[in-house]
Scaffold this motif. Structure first.
Motif, PDB file in Angstrom:
ATOM      1  N   GLU A 106       0.837  -1.197   0.000  1.00 53.53           N
ATOM      2  CA  GLU A 106       0.000   0.000   0.000  1.00 53.53           C
ATOM      3  C   GLU A 106       0.873   1.249   0.000  1.00 53.53           C
ATOM      4  O   GLU A 106       1.939   1.279   0.617  1.00 53.53           O
ATOM      5  CB  GLU A 106      -0.903  -0.007   1.229  1.00 53.53           C
ATOM      6  N   TYR A 109      -0.697   7.386   1.666  1.00 56.07           N
ATOM      7  CA  TYR A 109      -1.673   8.227   0.986  1.00 56.07           C
ATOM      8  C   TYR A 109      -1.393   9.715   1.146  1.00 56.07           C
ATOM      9  O   TYR A 109      -1.736  10.499   0.261  1.00 56.07           O
ATOM     10  CB  TYR A 109      -3.078   7.885   1.471  1.00 56.07           C
ATOM     11  N   ASN A 135      -9.029   0.411  -5.204  1.00 51.58           N
ATOM     12  CA  ASN A 135      -8.637   0.590  -3.815  1.00 51.58           C
ATOM     13  C   ASN A 135      -7.966  -0.658  -3.269  1.00 51.58           C
ATOM     14  O   ASN A 135      -8.218  -1.781  -3.734  1.00 51.58           O
ATOM     15  CB  ASN A 135      -9.848   0.948  -2.953  1.00 51.58           C
ATOM     16  N   TYR A 136      -7.132  -0.476  -2.270  1.00 52.83           N
ATOM     17  CA  TYR A 136      -6.264  -1.524  -1.728  1.00 52.83           C
ATOM     18  C   TYR A 136      -6.911  -2.186  -0.500  1.00 52.83           C
ATOM     19  O   TYR A 136      -7.567  -1.504   0.296  1.00 52.83           O
ATOM     20  CB  TYR A 136      -4.922  -0.893  -1.338  1.00 52.83           C
ATOM     21  N   SER A 138      -6.446  -2.805   2.732  1.00 56.22           N
ATOM     22  CA  SER A 138      -5.490  -2.317   3.731  1.00 56.22           C
ATOM     23  C   SER A 138      -5.280  -3.298   4.876  1.00 56.22           C
ATOM     24  O   SER A 138      -6.207  -3.984   5.320  1.00 56.22           O
ATOM     25  CB  SER A 138      -5.973  -0.985   4.309  1.00 56.22           C
ATOM     26  N   GLY A 143      -4.550   2.850   6.044  1.00 55.01           N
ATOM     27  CA  GLY A 143      -5.720   2.632   5.203  1.00 55.01           C
ATOM     28  C   GLY A 143      -6.874   3.561   5.520  1.00 55.01           C
ATOM     29  O   GLY A 143      -7.759   3.764   4.672  1.00 55.01           O
ATOM     30  N   ALA A 146      -7.397   6.240   2.953  1.00 57.51           N
ATOM     31  CA  ALA A 146      -7.675   5.875   1.562  1.00 57.51           C
ATOM     32  C   ALA A 146      -8.943   6.506   0.990  1.00 57.51           C
ATOM     33  O   ALA A 146      -8.913   7.027  -0.133  1.00 57.51           O
ATOM     34  CB  ALA A 146      -7.720   4.358   1.427  1.00 57.51           C
ATOM     35  N   ALA A 171     -10.178  -4.184   4.548  1.00 55.03           N
ATOM     36  CA  ALA A 171      -9.620  -3.047   5.279  1.00 55.03           C
ATOM     37  C   ALA A 171     -10.383  -2.802   6.575  1.00 55.03           C
ATOM     38  O   ALA A 171      -9.791  -2.442   7.606  1.00 55.03           O
ATOM     39  CB  ALA A 171      -9.648  -1.798   4.396  1.00 55.03           C
TER      40      ALA A 171
END
Length: 275
Positions: A106, A109, A135-136, A138, A143, A146, A171
């Motif tokens: 990740e 951000y 989107n990841y 997290s 996260g 995000a 996440a």
């Protein structure tokens, strides 16, 4: 809402064709990196349904300009020829201090925003299409930043978000990112992913986006609770499966998605043909 399935490897072609024939999916999402060696004419003729392009290994945040120019040239030719429903990519780190990572990492951000914004602008210009960025899933407290990051990135670059609902659930389970924090992103998005996840082998367990099992009840509850935000004209929902290709299991998940999002969900084409 159109329901689709990701096509990552040639060996799953019979499964993809079976899902199309049964009426369970409306389009196919190509992991386009894996098909760049296929002649354009052959790839374009491979499906008589819409396709999406999902880019995995552009590494556009890190890769040098010459490499991106070369990849963009090939992709633009396919984009012009096949006119995909969308072109998507990943906001993630593939390397650290010059070393290739075993798993995607990740980004930071806050610290990485300026570079990502610049690279998104350039990558969209090269491709000649609006990008939808995923989107990841997290695992760390970063996260929490995000949702606001993707909202700001969309405002600044005009990109969209390929919102992965199961990644958001990962996440939430890993580091407590509130699911409601994504409402603005979902409302503004038209293209979505969902998949199964599993626990890591080592403890303390993390929830990993494994794409190898059925949708969780938590994911289905999230989709249902936000149905009004997900379901809109032109929306797509891609079901991902990269391992454990049990067709009955996959069909059951697709039927659940169609029952939730499609007005006339059911029955497969062959069943509808029966008097």
């Amino acid at each position: 809402m159109k329901i689709g399935f990701n096509f990552t490897l040639g060996e799953t072609l019979p499964l993809v064709r079976s899902l199309l024939a049964s009426g369970r999916i409306d389009y196919v999402e190509l992991l386009i990196d894996n098909f760049l060696a296929v002649p354009e004419e052959e790839l374009a003729a491979g499906f008589d349904v819409p396709v999406g392009f999902h880019i995995m290994f552009s590494k556009f945040i890190e890769t040098d300009e010459a490499a991106l120019d070369s990849l963009a040239s090939r992709l633009r030719s396919l984009i012009d020829r096949m006119n995909p429903l969308y072109v998507s990519d990943h906001v993630a780190r593939f390397t650290h201090d010059g070393r290739q990572l075993y798993h995607l990492a990740e980004i930071d951000y806050a610290a990485d925003f300026g570079r990502v914004r610049e690279r998104v602008d350039r990558w969209q210009q090269r491709l000649g299409r609006r990008l939808f960025l995923e989107n990841y899933p997290s695992i760390l407290d970063g996260g929490h930043d995000a949702p606001a990051f993707f909202e700001r990135l969309s405002r600044d670059t005009g990109c969209g978000v390929l919102f992965d609902a199961s990644n958001a659930v990962c996440a939430h389970l890993n580091c407590g990112v509130p699911l409601e924090a994504w409402d603005g992103v979902i409302d503004a998005s038209r293209h979505f992913h969902t998949a199964g996840y599993n626990l890591s082998i080592l403890q303390p367990h993390l929830v990993l986006d494994t794409h190898d099992r059925a949708l969780s009840e938590a994911t289905m509850a999230f989709l249902e609770s936000r149905r009004g935000l997900f379901d809109k004209p032109g929306a797509t929902m891609t079901y991902e499966r990269d391992d454990n290709f049990d067709e009955a299991d996959i069909a059951a998940d697709l039927d659940r998605l169609r029952a939730l999002f499609v007005r006339d969900p059911v029955a497969p084409a062959l069943e509808r043909a029966v008097p």
